[in-house]
Structure formats: C-alpha cells, structure tokens
Write a protein that holds these residues in place. Structure first.
Motif, short mmCIF file in Angstrom:
data_model
loop_
_atom_site.label_atom_id
_atom_site.label_comp_id
_atom_site.label_asym_id
_atom_site.label_seq_id
_atom_site.Cartn_x
_atom_site.Cartn_y
_atom_site.Cartn_z
N PRO A 54 0.78 -1.24 0.00
CA PRO A 54 0.00 0.00 0.00
C PRO A 54 0.81 1.29 0.00
O PRO A 54 0.33 2.30 -0.45
N ASP A 55 2.05 1.27 0.53
CA ASP A 55 2.78 2.53 0.63
C ASP A 55 4.27 2.25 0.69
O ASP A 55 4.72 1.09 0.75
N GLY A 349 -2.75 7.56 -1.44
CA GLY A 349 -3.56 7.19 -0.28
C GLY A 349 -4.45 8.29 0.24
O GLY A 349 -5.04 8.15 1.33
N ASN A 369 -7.79 10.67 4.34
CA ASN A 369 -6.70 9.70 4.43
C ASN A 369 -7.30 8.30 4.40
O ASN A 369 -8.02 7.90 5.31
N ARG A 371 -5.92 5.44 4.75
CA ARG A 371 -5.35 4.48 5.71
C ARG A 371 -5.93 4.68 7.11
O ARG A 371 -6.22 3.70 7.80
N THR A 372 -6.08 5.90 7.52
CA THR A 372 -6.60 6.18 8.87
C THR A 372 -8.07 6.55 8.85
O THR A 372 -8.69 6.62 9.92
#
Length: 412
Positions: A54-55, A349, A369, A371-372
C-alpha cells in the motif's frame, strides 16, 4: 484420551539435554528445518507481490526481511512504481469558474507535478507551462499542429516528477503530444493515418508489409476513437501516469445513457476507452493505484465515496465504500445546506473532494486519508461560485534516493 504427563511438555530445543524415559541415552537425530515458504518464491513473483504493497513504508519493511527481499525491493522498477504512492506536500487548490474568458486573459487548462498549463487567445492556441513556485514558464505554439480558430482542442499535462519534464496532450478530432525533452510536437494520429493510406496507394504490390498494416489499422482505430468522443466536454485531468478525458454525457442533449472515459497511458502511449460503472450524474475522478492494479475510479454517491477497480477480466467491480457522513458533515448539511460531494483527485492514499451547495457560493475542500479514514476540511469563503474544474496543487517531489537510472514517461 489419556493425559500427557507433565514431564513430556518440554520445549523441543531441550530434548537433546535429556535422556529418553526408557533409560537410553540416544539423542534425537538432528534434522534440518524445512525451508520457509517465502524462500521458495521466485524473484518475478516476489516482484509482483511487492508492487501491491500500500505505501513506501511497507516496501521499506519488506526490504528488511532478508537479503533476497532487499535485492528485489531495491530494484529501480519497484521504486518507479511507488512514485505515485509517495505523499507530496499539498499547497492548496486551484478553483476555476465556467464563465467566458477575455481575449488576452490566461485560462487554466491543467495542473500536474507543480506545473500549470495555461492558454489564451481567441483560438486558445497560445499555451504556457508555468511553474508558480520558480516563476518560470515554457511557451508553446501549436499552430502547425492545430489550425487557427480550433476552439474545441482539449488539453492535459502530465509531469515526470523525476526531472520535471512534461507532456502536453491536445485532442480535437486527432491528437498531438508535445514533449519537453525533444521540444517538438509528436506526429498526430490523423497524419499517421493519411501517410499509411498514401503509402498503400503508391505501392502496387498487394503484399503489404506487416508493420505498415499494423500502423494503418492502429491509427484508424485510434482516429475513430477520437471522433466518437468529439467534441469533448472539457479538458483532461491527470492521475499518475494516466491522462483522462470525460465524455460528459449528462450535459449533452442527445446521449446514449452511459458515461465514457478516454484514457492515455503515458508509460506505453496506448489509448483506451472505458465505460463508467456507475449511473450518470455521479461525480468521479480517475486514480493511479499500483496496489489495486493501476487504473481505478473514485465516485461519490450522496455523502459516500466508492472505490472501483478492475478484476482479472477487465470489468469494473466495487472494491470499497466509505461513508463520509460524520457529525461535522451532518451539522454542515443542516446549517449550510451542503449536500453535494465532488471528487477532485486521488493520490498517494489520499482523496481530495469538494463539499458544496447549489444555494451558496462557498464550499469546503476535503482531504480523506484512506489508511486512517481521518478527514481534514478547509473552508472556501469565496463570494463567487467556482464550479469549474478544480485542481489540487502539490510540490514536486525529488526522485527516491538510490533509484539510479529510472524509466521516464514514454516520449518525454
């Protein structure tokens, strides 16, 4: 079932230090541990697995697993694909209106990699690629490519963040591409098509060269593709290595009920057309997400965000759906009549959106965001409604350290 005696519950590493219960002193024969499953992975398969992380932080963690993983994770091809996942500092947003522009005024046509594509003039063929941070500009004059008074040329700009080189793509009934590396406009599809037919007429021999046939067929297919989109509803947008134009089907009086997307992959210079998988009227943006196979779509339905990806046979499937309606948005909806969410862009992302109302000129710019799932909001207190194209503006990143020679955009 009998209970196992307590003295048998001993870690396997302690067996060699003990004698067997029958009094024999023979030790358990040593056996080599089985090879871990990851050691059996070939470099090609591992390469494909790492491309779907993912990153960049996940890639760095994978490089610390073992030496083979470090060698594959350090491949320049891996780093080049992860350029799109590196978070670039967001400077702000450029908002435009749909009003008429005066003859000598510059109009924003595209934005990517810290560069702005501007045009002016009655025929809109006076172009400039402007760097607002360095205060430098490159002026382009495509008069030998597009004829004067061609008002329907639609543009897009794609910047290679490794060195700041760029492509400017112009589309009318045909397409032309300017490369900052060569300083020239690439040959248009229409010219290729005409040249292929002229060569075919001059050649009396019926046995055609395979290469000439391929050029003619490809050029004709691409020319038909452009004609089917003509006239385009607006300028193109950029998502990583993809430049894309929308058919704007809902805005046309006569339409066939589907939204189509014209896409140029600047890494291969291949054109393609996709049909949007959601109903007409939904706001959407194209995204370049290596962890999901490359080309993806983000669409907004009411106060929900949807992620669309392509499956193994190339069909669009709904991967995820995110609800944006938190307590803050409920309050804004109730107090300021904000109900519409416009998807602007997606990168590294993050998804960039605008929350607006048809009753008021002001709006809120949203940054989500993925991811969060935390969202930041910036209030736009403008007294005039800016409902034209909107572009997030990022600072151009330097290339990753240790990439060595990297593959640039084809044609740049």
């Amino acid at each position: 079932m009998k209970n196992i005696p307590g003295e048998w519950l001993i870690p396997s590493g302690e067996w060699e230090k003990m004698e067997r219960p029958d009094g024999g002193g023979a030790k358990k024969p040593e056996t080599s541990p089985p090879a871990p499953p990851v050691a059996a992975l070939g470099e090609d398969l591992l390469h494909e697995i790492l491309l779907r992380l993912p990153d960049m932080a996940s890639l760095a963690s994978a490089a610390l697993v073992c030496k083979p993983w470090h060698r594959v994770a350090s491949d320049p091809a891996i780093f080049c694909r992860f350029d799109a996942l590196r978070w670039a500092p967001l400077v702000g947003f450029y908002l435009t209106d749909r009003g008429a522009v005066r003859f000598l005024q510059w109009r924003l046509r595209g934005c990517d990699g810290g560069r702005l594509l501007l045009s002016r003039g009655r025929d809109r063929l006076g172009l400039a690629v402007y760097d607002p941070i360095a205060w430098t500009a490159v002026f382009l004059h495509p008069y030998n490519v597009f004829s004067a008074f061609t008002h329907t040329v639609r543009y897009a700009i794609v910047v290679d963040e490794a060195d700041g080189s760029f492509l400017v793509i112009g589309i009318a009934i045909w397409a032309a591409i300017f490369s900052s590396r060569t300083g020239k406009w690439l040959e248009t599809v229409e010219n290729k098509y005409e040249e292929a037919h002229e060569e075919a007429e001059d050649d009396e021999d019926e046995d055609k060269d395979d290469e000439e046939d391929d050029v003619a067929v490809f050029s004709h297919h691409t020319a038909v593709l452009f004609i089917s989109f003509y006239p385009l509803s607006g300028d193109g947008m950029t998502a990583g290595r993809f430049a894309n134009w929308r058919s704007g089907t809902k805005k046309r009086r006569y339409h066939n009920g589907v939204e189509r997307i014209l896409v140029l992959d600047t890494s291969t210079m291949e054109w393609s057309v996709f049909t949007a998988p959601f109903p007409l009227g939904q706001s959407y943006c194209v995204a370049d997400m290596p962890e999901h196979g490359g080309l993806c779509l983000f669409s907004s339905k009411e106060q929900c965000l949807q992620l669309w990806v392509r499956n193994c046979i190339g069909r669009w499937v709904l991967k995820k759906q995110f609800s944006l309606l938190n307590d803050w948005m409920k309050k804004v909806c109730r107090n300021e009549w904000m109900k519409r969410v416009r998807s602007l862009a997606a990168r590294a992302g993050y998804v960039y959106m605008e929350f607006w109302s048809i009753r008021k000129p002001n709006s809120y710019l949203l940054v989500l965001n993925l991811r969060t799932m935390k969202m930041a909001a910036f209030r736009n207190n403008s007294d005039d409604p800016y409902r034209g194209p909107a572009f997030p503006f990022f600072v151009r990143l330097a290339p990753p350290v240790g990439t060595g020679e990297r593959a640039h955009l084809k044609g740049v």
